[in-house]
Design a protein around this motif. Structure first.
Motif, short mmCIF file in Angstrom:
data_model
loop_
_atom_site.label_atom_id
_atom_site.label_comp_id
_atom_site.label_asym_id
_atom_site.label_seq_id
_atom_site.Cartn_x
_atom_site.Cartn_y
_atom_site.Cartn_z
N LEU A 176 0.80 -1.22 0.00
CA LEU A 176 0.00 0.00 0.00
C LEU A 176 0.83 1.27 0.00
CD1 LEU A 176 -2.79 -1.02 2.55
CD2 LEU A 176 -3.02 -0.74 0.06
N LEU A 177 2.01 1.24 0.60
CA LEU A 177 2.79 2.47 0.78
C LEU A 177 3.85 2.71 -0.28
CD1 LEU A 177 3.24 2.45 4.65
CD2 LEU A 177 1.62 3.79 3.28
N ILE A 178 4.24 1.70 -1.04
CA ILE A 178 5.36 1.89 -1.97
C ILE A 178 5.00 2.87 -3.09
CG2 ILE A 178 4.96 -0.06 -3.55
CD1 ILE A 178 8.34 0.95 -2.09
N TYR A 179 3.81 2.77 -3.66
CA TYR A 179 3.45 3.70 -4.74
C TYR A 179 3.32 5.13 -4.23
CZ TYR A 179 1.12 5.97 -8.59
OH TYR A 179 0.80 6.85 -9.59
N PRO A 180 2.60 5.39 -3.13
CA PRO A 180 2.55 6.77 -2.64
C PRO A 180 3.93 7.33 -2.28
CG PRO A 180 0.85 5.47 -1.59
CD PRO A 180 1.70 4.53 -2.38
N ALA A 181 4.82 6.48 -1.77
CA ALA A 181 6.17 6.95 -1.43
C ALA A 181 6.93 7.37 -2.68
CB ALA A 181 6.93 5.85 -0.68
N ILE A 182 6.85 6.57 -3.73
CA ILE A 182 7.54 6.93 -4.98
C ILE A 182 6.91 8.18 -5.59
CG2 ILE A 182 8.00 6.17 -7.35
CD1 ILE A 182 8.35 3.34 -6.22
N ALA A 183 5.58 8.27 -5.55
CA ALA A 183 4.89 9.46 -6.09
C ALA A 183 5.28 10.71 -5.31
CB ALA A 183 3.39 9.25 -6.05
N LEU A 184 5.37 10.61 -4.01
CA LEU A 184 5.76 11.75 -3.18
C LEU A 184 7.19 12.17 -3.46
CD1 LEU A 184 4.71 13.63 -0.95
CD2 LEU A 184 5.58 11.99 0.71
N MET A 185 8.10 11.21 -3.61
CA MET A 185 9.49 11.55 -3.93
C MET A 185 9.60 12.17 -5.31
SD MET A 185 11.98 8.67 -2.37
CE MET A 185 11.04 7.27 -2.88
N THR A 186 8.76 11.73 -6.24
CA THR A 186 8.80 12.27 -7.59
C THR A 186 8.32 13.72 -7.62
OG1 THR A 186 8.43 10.06 -8.49
CG2 THR A 186 8.01 11.91 -9.97
N THR A 187 7.29 14.04 -6.86
CA THR A 187 6.75 15.40 -6.85
C THR A 187 7.57 16.34 -5.98
OG1 THR A 187 5.19 14.81 -5.09
CG2 THR A 187 4.40 14.72 -7.37
N HIS A 188 8.23 15.81 -4.95
CA HIS A 188 9.04 16.65 -4.03
C HIS A 188 10.40 15.99 -3.80
CE1 HIS A 188 5.45 18.92 -3.19
NE2 HIS A 188 4.83 17.84 -2.78
N PRO A 189 11.27 15.95 -4.83
CA PRO A 189 12.57 15.28 -4.64
C PRO A 189 13.43 16.04 -3.65
CG PRO A 189 12.48 16.34 -6.78
CD PRO A 189 11.13 16.51 -6.17
N GLY A 190 14.13 15.32 -2.82
CA GLY A 190 15.03 15.95 -1.87
C GLY A 190 15.48 15.00 -0.79
N VAL A 191 16.30 15.50 0.08
CA VAL A 191 16.91 14.69 1.14
C VAL A 191 15.90 14.12 2.12
CG1 VAL A 191 18.56 14.74 3.05
CG2 VAL A 191 19.09 15.92 0.92
N PRO A 192 14.92 14.87 2.62
CA PRO A 192 14.04 14.31 3.64
C PRO A 192 13.22 13.11 3.17
CG PRO A 192 13.79 16.68 3.56
CD PRO A 192 14.63 16.29 2.39
N LEU A 193 12.91 13.02 1.90
CA LEU A 193 12.06 11.93 1.42
C LEU A 193 12.84 10.74 0.87
CD1 LEU A 193 9.22 13.95 -0.32
CD2 LEU A 193 9.22 12.92 1.94
N ALA A 194 14.14 10.87 0.75
CA ALA A 194 14.93 9.72 0.28
C ALA A 194 14.85 8.64 1.33
CB ALA A 194 16.38 10.14 0.05
N PRO A 195 14.74 7.36 0.90
CA PRO A 195 14.56 6.27 1.87
C PRO A 195 15.73 6.16 2.84
CG PRO A 195 14.90 5.40 -0.34
CD PRO A 195 14.86 6.89 -0.45
#
Length: 166
Positions: free
Chosen positions: A147-166
């Motif tokens: 459930l969380l992998i797609y929203p995580a990738i979508a969030l990183m794509t729209t807001h790339p940066g250090v805080p969202l990197a795994p």
């Protein structure tokens, strides 16, 4: 985690030409250090027992008697492995090639992912030892990852940066 750490160390200490010409070989050479451990274990293991005469087709008997258990086992391993590969191996490449973040960040993200997985394996193992029914915990883990992998990738794509990197 060790692979990401060695990559980060090489990336920090070598220039691009050295890294591309010979530096990429260093982690593979370091990997040879595990060979003596494997040789030691192999020399000190007892040989397997000889197959009994009536076990002429053990795999056929295994699949005939336990087909559904084998299928469930394979599916559970595949489900958990896919999530781990997405986070540990695909994500660093995705950060560099798609989101154009620095390689050093992707390597450190790999280190953080590896450390997190290591700690969570220990925590989940301790929890599983204390629980009677382990299946709900395993299914919850697979469901959360799915459930969380797609929203995580979508969030990183729209807001790339250090805080969202795994």
């Amino acid at each position: 985690m060790i692979g990401a750490l060695s990559g980060a160390a090489l990336y920090a200490t070598l220039d691009t030409s050295s890294l591309e010409s010979w530096g990429w070989r260093v982690p593979f050479l370091l990997g040879l250090l595990i060979a003596p451990v494997g040789l030691y274990i192999r020399r000190h293991l007892d040989e397997t027992l000889e197959a009994r005469a009536h076990d002429t087709q053990p795999l056929t008997e295994l699949f005939a008697s336990h087909k559904s258990k084998i299928e469930r086992g394979v599916l559970s391993i595949v489900a958990s492995t896919v999530g781990m590969y997405l986070v540990a191996f695909f994500m660093p490449t995705f950060l560099v090639r798609v989101l154009h973040l620095p390689t050093s960040l992707s390597l450190m993200a790999g280190c953080v992912s590896g450390a997190t997985m290591m700690v969570m394996c220990l925590v989940s193992g301790l929890l599983a030892d204390r629980m009677r029914a382990r299946k709900p915990m395993a299914l919850a883990s697979i469901a959360l990852t799915t459930l969380l992998i797609y929203p995580a990738i979508a969030l990183m794509t729209t807001h790339p940066g250090v805080p969202l990197a795994p």
